[in-house]
Motif scaffolding. Sequence first.
Motif, short mmCIF file in Angstrom:
data_model
loop_
_atom_site.label_atom_id
_atom_site.label_comp_id
_atom_site.label_asym_id
_atom_site.label_seq_id
_atom_site.Cartn_x
_atom_site.Cartn_y
_atom_site.Cartn_z
N ALA A 124 -20.90 10.59 -9.43
CA ALA A 124 -20.11 9.59 -8.73
C ALA A 124 -18.87 9.20 -9.55
CB ALA A 124 -20.96 8.36 -8.44
N GLN A 125 -19.05 9.08 -10.86
CA GLN A 125 -17.91 8.76 -11.72
C GLN A 125 -16.87 9.86 -11.70
OE1 GLN A 125 -17.94 5.56 -12.02
NE2 GLN A 125 -17.61 5.47 -14.23
N ARG A 126 -17.32 11.11 -11.68
CA ARG A 126 -16.35 12.22 -11.62
C ARG A 126 -15.57 12.18 -10.31
NH1 ARG A 126 -20.61 15.00 -14.25
NH2 ARG A 126 -21.38 15.90 -12.29
N GLU A 127 -16.25 11.81 -9.22
CA GLU A 127 -15.56 11.75 -7.93
C GLU A 127 -14.49 10.67 -7.92
OE1 GLU A 127 -15.59 13.65 -5.22
OE2 GLU A 127 -16.89 15.01 -6.33
N VAL A 128 -14.81 9.51 -8.45
CA VAL A 128 -13.80 8.44 -8.43
C VAL A 128 -12.67 8.76 -9.40
CG1 VAL A 128 -14.83 6.91 -10.19
CG2 VAL A 128 -13.51 5.94 -8.29
N GLN A 129 -12.96 9.46 -10.49
CA GLN A 129 -11.90 9.86 -11.42
C GLN A 129 -10.96 10.88 -10.78
OE1 GLN A 129 -14.29 11.11 -14.75
NE2 GLN A 129 -14.89 8.99 -15.22
N LYS A 130 -11.51 11.79 -9.98
CA LYS A 130 -10.66 12.74 -9.24
C LYS A 130 -9.78 11.99 -8.23
CE LYS A 130 -14.02 15.58 -8.03
NZ LYS A 130 -14.70 16.77 -7.40
N PHE A 131 -10.35 10.98 -7.61
CA PHE A 131 -9.59 10.16 -6.67
C PHE A 131 -8.44 9.46 -7.37
CE2 PHE A 131 -9.46 5.82 -4.57
CZ PHE A 131 -8.66 6.22 -3.51
N TYR A 149 -4.88 0.16 -12.21
CA TYR A 149 -6.14 0.03 -11.48
C TYR A 149 -7.23 -0.54 -12.37
CZ TYR A 149 -7.22 4.35 -14.02
OH TYR A 149 -7.41 5.28 -15.02
N VAL A 150 -8.22 -1.12 -11.71
CA VAL A 150 -9.52 -1.45 -12.29
C VAL A 150 -10.55 -1.01 -11.26
CG1 VAL A 150 -11.09 -3.25 -13.14
CG2 VAL A 150 -8.62 -3.46 -13.53
N TYR A 151 -11.59 -0.28 -11.68
CA TYR A 151 -12.60 0.11 -10.69
C TYR A 151 -14.01 -0.04 -11.24
CZ TYR A 151 -13.11 4.84 -12.81
OH TYR A 151 -13.34 5.90 -13.65
N TRP A 152 -14.97 -0.15 -10.30
CA TRP A 152 -16.38 -0.28 -10.60
C TRP A 152 -17.16 0.73 -9.75
CZ3 TRP A 152 -12.97 -4.05 -9.49
CH2 TRP A 152 -12.83 -5.12 -10.37
N HIS A 167 -21.27 3.21 -4.05
CA HIS A 167 -19.93 2.90 -3.60
C HIS A 167 -19.08 2.46 -4.79
CE1 HIS A 167 -22.01 -1.04 -3.22
NE2 HIS A 167 -20.85 -1.54 -3.59
N HIS A 168 -17.79 2.45 -4.57
CA HIS A 168 -16.83 2.08 -5.62
C HIS A 168 -15.95 0.95 -5.11
CE1 HIS A 168 -17.79 5.98 -7.51
NE2 HIS A 168 -17.66 6.49 -6.30
N HIS A 169 -15.67 0.00 -6.00
CA HIS A 169 -14.64 -1.02 -5.74
C HIS A 169 -13.44 -0.68 -6.63
CE1 HIS A 169 -17.45 -3.50 -3.54
NE2 HIS A 169 -18.26 -3.59 -4.57
N ILE A 170 -12.25 -0.87 -6.10
CA ILE A 170 -11.05 -0.64 -6.90
C ILE A 170 -10.00 -1.69 -6.58
CG2 ILE A 170 -10.17 1.05 -5.22
CD1 ILE A 170 -8.79 2.47 -7.59
N VAL A 171 -9.34 -2.19 -7.60
CA VAL A 171 -8.16 -3.03 -7.46
C VAL A 171 -6.99 -2.20 -7.96
CG1 VAL A 171 -7.02 -5.17 -8.17
CG2 VAL A 171 -9.50 -5.11 -7.87
N THR A 172 -5.93 -2.09 -7.17
CA THR A 172 -4.84 -1.20 -7.55
C THR A 172 -3.52 -1.65 -6.95
OG1 THR A 172 -4.05 1.11 -7.45
CG2 THR A 172 -5.34 0.31 -5.58
N ASN A 173 -2.44 -1.21 -7.58
CA ASN A 173 -1.09 -1.48 -7.08
C ASN A 173 -0.56 -0.31 -6.25
OD1 ASN A 173 -0.71 0.38 -9.17
ND2 ASN A 173 1.25 -0.50 -9.79
N PHE A 174 -1.41 0.67 -5.92
CA PHE A 174 -0.97 1.79 -5.08
C PHE A 174 -0.37 1.22 -3.79
CE2 PHE A 174 -1.46 5.32 -2.11
CZ PHE A 174 -1.01 6.39 -2.87
N ALA A 175 0.79 1.73 -3.40
CA ALA A 175 1.63 1.00 -2.43
C ALA A 175 1.29 1.24 -0.96
CB ALA A 175 3.10 1.37 -2.66
N ASP A 176 0.44 2.20 -0.62
CA ASP A 176 0.22 2.53 0.78
C ASP A 176 -1.28 2.61 1.08
OD1 ASP A 176 -0.09 3.95 3.28
OD2 ASP A 176 2.02 4.54 3.11
N ARG A 177 -1.80 1.64 1.83
CA ARG A 177 -3.25 1.59 2.08
C ARG A 177 -3.72 2.76 2.93
NH1 ARG A 177 -4.73 -3.56 5.74
NH2 ARG A 177 -3.64 -4.64 4.08
N ASP A 178 -2.92 3.20 3.91
CA ASP A 178 -3.33 4.32 4.76
C ASP A 178 -3.42 5.61 3.97
OD1 ASP A 178 -3.46 2.70 7.03
OD2 ASP A 178 -1.33 2.98 7.47
#
Length: 289
Positions: A124-131, A149-152, A167-178
């Motif tokens: 799961a950690q590898r998947e979120v790191q690829k993301f 970013y900060v993620y859990w 599941h993963h939670h992430i806080v990020t400044n990525f500019a486009d939610r879609d």
Amino acid sequence: MAKRYYTLDPQKYDFDEIFGIEAQEAERDALLQSFNDPHVVKYRTKTIKSGNVLEVEVYPIWDTHTSTSRARKTKESREAQKRLNYKNAVKQVVRLINANFTDADFWATFTYDNAHLPKTYAQAQREVQKFIRRLKHYAERHAFAPLKYVYWTEFENDEKKGKRRIHHHIVTNFADRDVMEDLWGNGGRNNVRRLVADDSGYEGMARYCMKDPKGLKRYVASKNLKKPQITVSDTKFTRRKVNRIMYDKVNSYAVFENLYKGYQMTDIKKKTSEYTTGAYVYVKMKRKE
């Protein structure tokens, strides 16, 4: 020879545990004895600025080591140390998020469909790191701001029930939610929403994400996050001034708002201790609009 002074480090000792008695609940005689101890020579003030949130910790300095000896014994319990480590981790991530993100940024939850469900926490950690790498690549190609970013990762695997929940939670400044949802690529029911600050910034959201870590690493943060601004002073509060705050002989709101111009006080905790003398004052403030 310079005189030695002693205090307790709030990073190493649980002040909520040591100074566990609300001032209004304590016996008046005990308060008098505690506050008037001549070994309390002054008070240290630690100020933490994280974005629009300012925290103030005021705690005693003694001229003798014996004043801290009973309090230090509360640190010996392994469970107490685990609780303190968790509290410190929560404080750290709350302050990081408050210092680096705004209501223009996003908080997202990403899950998996059955076809993509990882079998292990490491997978799961590898998947979120690829993301994260996909987000970085897209941000660079489209002239977005450098990704922060900060993620859990929350991972539950109950073999007896045949249940695996990730599941993963992430806080990020990525500019486009879609685009962010499209780049996830692992199916599932995903939820991306704007951050919404309250008087404590984003503390409520961060505490929710830090719940129930089950011994796993609690969060991962990008290296480009700025640190909260921390200052320490031994001259802001005298013993007399703290005593007046504890006895409600002054307006605490006025005291702190005059000291920290441009901020409005939103919370105050005034505590004494059965382990040591002196008082502990914790104040939270927000930047005025």
